[in-house]
Design a protein around this motif. Sequence first.
Motif, PDB file in Angstrom:
ATOM      1  N   MET A   1      28.442  44.234  51.358  1.00  0.00           N
ATOM      2  CA  MET A   1      29.629  43.566  50.822  1.00  0.00           C
ATOM      3  C   MET A   1      30.862  43.785  51.700  1.00  0.00           C
ATOM      4  SD  MET A   1      28.996  44.576  46.815  1.00  0.00           S
ATOM      5  CE  MET A   1      30.211  43.481  46.064  1.00  0.00           C
ATOM      6  N   ASP A   2      30.797  44.743  52.616  1.00  0.00           N
ATOM      7  CA  ASP A   2      31.877  45.045  53.561  1.00  0.00           C
ATOM      8  C   ASP A   2      33.178  45.437  52.848  1.00  0.00           C
ATOM      9  OD1 ASP A   2      32.887  45.423  56.157  1.00  0.00           O
ATOM     10  OD2 ASP A   2      33.750  43.403  56.180  1.00  0.00           O
ATOM     11  N   MET A   3      33.047  46.289  51.838  1.00  0.00           N
ATOM     12  CA  MET A   3      34.217  46.761  51.105  1.00  0.00           C
ATOM     13  C   MET A   3      34.993  47.785  51.938  1.00  0.00           C
ATOM     14  SD  MET A   3      34.556  45.385  48.085  1.00  0.00           S
ATOM     15  CE  MET A   3      33.824  43.779  48.310  1.00  0.00           C
ATOM     16  N   ASN A   4      36.292  47.832  51.718  1.00  0.00           N
ATOM     17  CA  ASN A   4      37.151  48.833  52.350  1.00  0.00           C
ATOM     18  C   ASN A   4      37.235  50.106  51.521  1.00  0.00           C
ATOM     19  OD1 ASN A   4      37.956  47.388  54.620  1.00  0.00           O
ATOM     20  ND2 ASN A   4      39.570  46.343  53.481  1.00  0.00           N
ATOM     21  N   ARG A   5      36.998  49.974  50.196  1.00  0.00           N
ATOM     22  CA  ARG A   5      37.231  51.089  49.286  1.00  0.00           C
ATOM     23  C   ARG A   5      36.315  50.948  48.076  1.00  0.00           C
ATOM     24  NH1 ARG A   5      41.362  54.509  47.367  1.00  0.00           N
ATOM     25  NH2 ARG A   5      41.585  54.464  45.094  1.00  0.00           N
TER      26      ARG A   5
ATOM     27  N   ARG B   1      10.290  53.473  34.202  1.00  0.00           N
ATOM     28  CA  ARG B   1      10.915  52.998  32.964  1.00  0.00           C
ATOM     29  C   ARG B   1      12.401  52.708  33.151  1.00  0.00           C
ATOM     30  NH1 ARG B   1      12.813  57.794  29.294  1.00  0.00           N
ATOM     31  NH2 ARG B   1      12.625  59.593  30.665  1.00  0.00           N
ATOM     32  N   ILE B   2      12.917  51.882  32.263  1.00  0.00           N
ATOM     33  CA  ILE B   2      14.342  51.596  32.211  1.00  0.00           C
ATOM     34  C   ILE B   2      15.061  52.879  31.817  1.00  0.00           C
ATOM     35  CG2 ILE B   2      16.145  50.286  31.007  1.00  0.00           C
ATOM     36  CD1 ILE B   2      14.563  48.477  32.813  1.00  0.00           C
ATOM     37  N   ALA B   3      16.175  53.162  32.502  1.00  0.00           N
ATOM     38  CA  ALA B   3      16.869  54.427  32.288  1.00  0.00           C
ATOM     39  C   ALA B   3      18.310  54.268  31.820  1.00  0.00           C
ATOM     40  CB  ALA B   3      16.845  55.245  33.576  1.00  0.00           C
ATOM     41  N   GLY B   4      18.882  53.065  31.909  1.00  0.00           N
ATOM     42  CA  GLY B   4      20.269  52.892  31.504  1.00  0.00           C
ATOM     43  C   GLY B   4      20.907  51.704  32.190  1.00  0.00           C
ATOM     44  N   SER B   5      22.205  51.817  32.419  1.00  0.00           N
ATOM     45  CA  SER B   5      22.964  50.708  32.991  1.00  0.00           C
ATOM     46  C   SER B   5      24.099  51.247  33.855  1.00  0.00           C
ATOM     47  CB  SER B   5      23.527  49.840  31.863  1.00  0.00           C
ATOM     48  OG  SER B   5      24.218  48.721  32.375  1.00  0.00           O
ATOM     49  N   THR B   6      24.545  50.430  34.786  1.00  0.00           N
ATOM     50  CA  THR B   6      25.688  50.739  35.637  1.00  0.00           C
ATOM     51  C   THR B   6      26.269  49.422  36.117  1.00  0.00           C
ATOM     52  OG1 THR B   6      26.465  52.134  37.462  1.00  0.00           O
ATOM     53  CG2 THR B   6      24.398  50.930  37.820  1.00  0.00           C
ATOM     54  N   ARG B   7      27.400  49.479  36.801  1.00  0.00           N
ATOM     55  CA  ARG B   7      27.939  48.222  37.350  1.00  0.00           C
ATOM     56  C   ARG B   7      28.969  48.470  38.441  1.00  0.00           C
ATOM     57  NH1 ARG B   7      31.079  46.161  31.978  1.00  0.00           N
ATOM     58  NH2 ARG B   7      29.238  47.105  31.127  1.00  0.00           N
ATOM     59  N   TYR B   8      29.124  47.421  39.253  1.00  0.00           N
ATOM     60  CA  TYR B   8      30.310  47.295  40.070  1.00  0.00           C
ATOM     61  C   TYR B   8      31.338  46.652  39.137  1.00  0.00           C
ATOM     62  CZ  TYR B   8      27.506  47.635  44.427  1.00  0.00           C
ATOM     63  OH  TYR B   8      26.680  48.030  45.449  1.00  0.00           O
ATOM     64  N   ALA B   9      32.528  47.189  39.104  1.00  0.00           N
ATOM     65  CA  ALA B   9      33.570  46.657  38.229  1.00  0.00           C
ATOM     66  C   ALA B   9      34.874  46.529  39.008  1.00  0.00           C
ATOM     67  CB  ALA B   9      33.759  47.577  37.025  1.00  0.00           C
ATOM     68  N   ALA B  10      35.838  45.909  38.384  1.00  0.00           N
ATOM     69  CA  ALA B  10      37.173  45.750  38.983  1.00  0.00           C
ATOM     70  C   ALA B  10      37.077  45.235  40.418  1.00  0.00           C
ATOM     71  CB  ALA B  10      37.956  47.064  38.906  1.00  0.00           C
ATOM     72  N   ILE B  11      36.168  44.300  40.647  1.00  0.00           N
ATOM     73  CA  ILE B  11      35.983  43.741  41.992  1.00  0.00           C
ATOM     74  C   ILE B  11      37.224  42.937  42.355  1.00  0.00           C
ATOM     75  CG2 ILE B  11      34.619  42.164  43.414  1.00  0.00           C
ATOM     76  CD1 ILE B  11      32.201  42.902  41.599  1.00  0.00           C
ATOM     77  N   THR B  12      37.832  43.310  43.473  1.00  0.00           N
ATOM     78  CA  THR B  12      39.045  42.652  43.950  1.00  0.00           C
ATOM     79  C   THR B  12      38.788  42.234  45.388  1.00  0.00           C
ATOM     80  OG1 THR B  12      40.292  44.175  42.534  1.00  0.00           O
ATOM     81  CG2 THR B  12      41.558  42.897  44.133  1.00  0.00           C
ATOM     82  N   LEU B  13      38.230  41.043  45.545  1.00  0.00           N
ATOM     83  CA  LEU B  13      37.799  40.578  46.866  1.00  0.00           C
ATOM     84  C   LEU B  13      38.933  40.455  47.881  1.00  0.00           C
ATOM     85  CD1 LEU B  13      35.040  37.993  45.872  1.00  0.00           C
ATOM     86  CD2 LEU B  13      34.754  40.333  46.710  1.00  0.00           C
ATOM     87  N   PRO B  14      40.129  39.983  47.510  1.00  0.00           N
ATOM     88  CA  PRO B  14      41.187  39.886  48.532  1.00  0.00           C
ATOM     89  C   PRO B  14      41.528  41.234  49.174  1.00  0.00           C
ATOM     90  CG  PRO B  14      41.793  38.614  46.592  1.00  0.00           C
ATOM     91  CD  PRO B  14      40.560  39.404  46.222  1.00  0.00           C
ATOM     92  N   HIS B  15      41.315  42.316  48.437  1.00  0.00           N
ATOM     93  CA  HIS B  15      41.616  43.642  48.962  1.00  0.00           C
ATOM     94  C   HIS B  15      40.354  44.424  49.342  1.00  0.00           C
ATOM     95  CE1 HIS B  15      45.805  43.076  48.041  1.00  0.00           C
ATOM     96  NE2 HIS B  15      45.472  42.696  46.828  1.00  0.00           N
ATOM     97  N   LYS B  16      39.183  43.770  49.193  1.00  0.00           N
ATOM     98  CA  LYS B  16      37.898  44.363  49.570  1.00  0.00           C
ATOM     99  C   LYS B  16      37.707  45.725  48.914  1.00  0.00           C
ATOM    100  CE  LYS B  16      36.342  43.217  53.648  1.00  0.00           C
ATOM    101  NZ  LYS B  16      36.147  43.090  55.083  1.00  0.00           N
TER     102      LYS B  16
END
Length: 193
Positions: free
Chosen positions: A125-129, A76-91
């Motif tokens: 996504m190869d994020m630094n942080r 069942r569906i349980a809720g929601s979440t997200r990636y936010a404040a995505i700042t690609l130049p700073h990964k």
Amino acid sequence: MDFLPVLENKRVLLQPLQTSHKEVLLPLALEPSLWEVGMSQLTDDASLEKYIQVALTERAAKTAIPFVVFDKKENRIAGSTRYAAITLPHKRLEIGSTWITPSLQGSGLNKAMKFAMLQHAFEVMDMNRVELKTDELNTQSRNAILSIGCTQEGILRRHMITSTGRVRNTVYFSIVKEEWLAVKQRIFDKYDF
């Protein structure tokens, strides 16, 4: 970069949030305990619709990737979440705006969800942080964030004003790229995700 990814492991399926999810999310979102110590308060159909529209607008601007959370164990569906404040130049990005129906809190779903999101952020996504933040008063959230291997970095005093007008202090946490492999092994290898 894919702003409509589907993330999945044995326990959780994270699908791109859509307007059509409003009806299935509404009964979950109307649980008052979810919003006692949060930035938002979803109290009716209109507030959930606005919440979803803001998330979709942020996705269109490439600053967020919102998901609907499907618990595969409970089917069942349980809720929601997200990636936010995505700042690609700073990964860099934030994992946040997470809410799970109270009946599934403490069930391991959140840990499975965070693992899927951290793994995708660092390995695809190869994020630094990756940052996580919560209200200083939200002990449950603070403990959950620490339990996934994050480092508490500090408390930003009088940082945000909640929907109720309360001025909150915000606790910042992070995992950085160089820590991910050790965190993955130390925290997540014991789970069968």
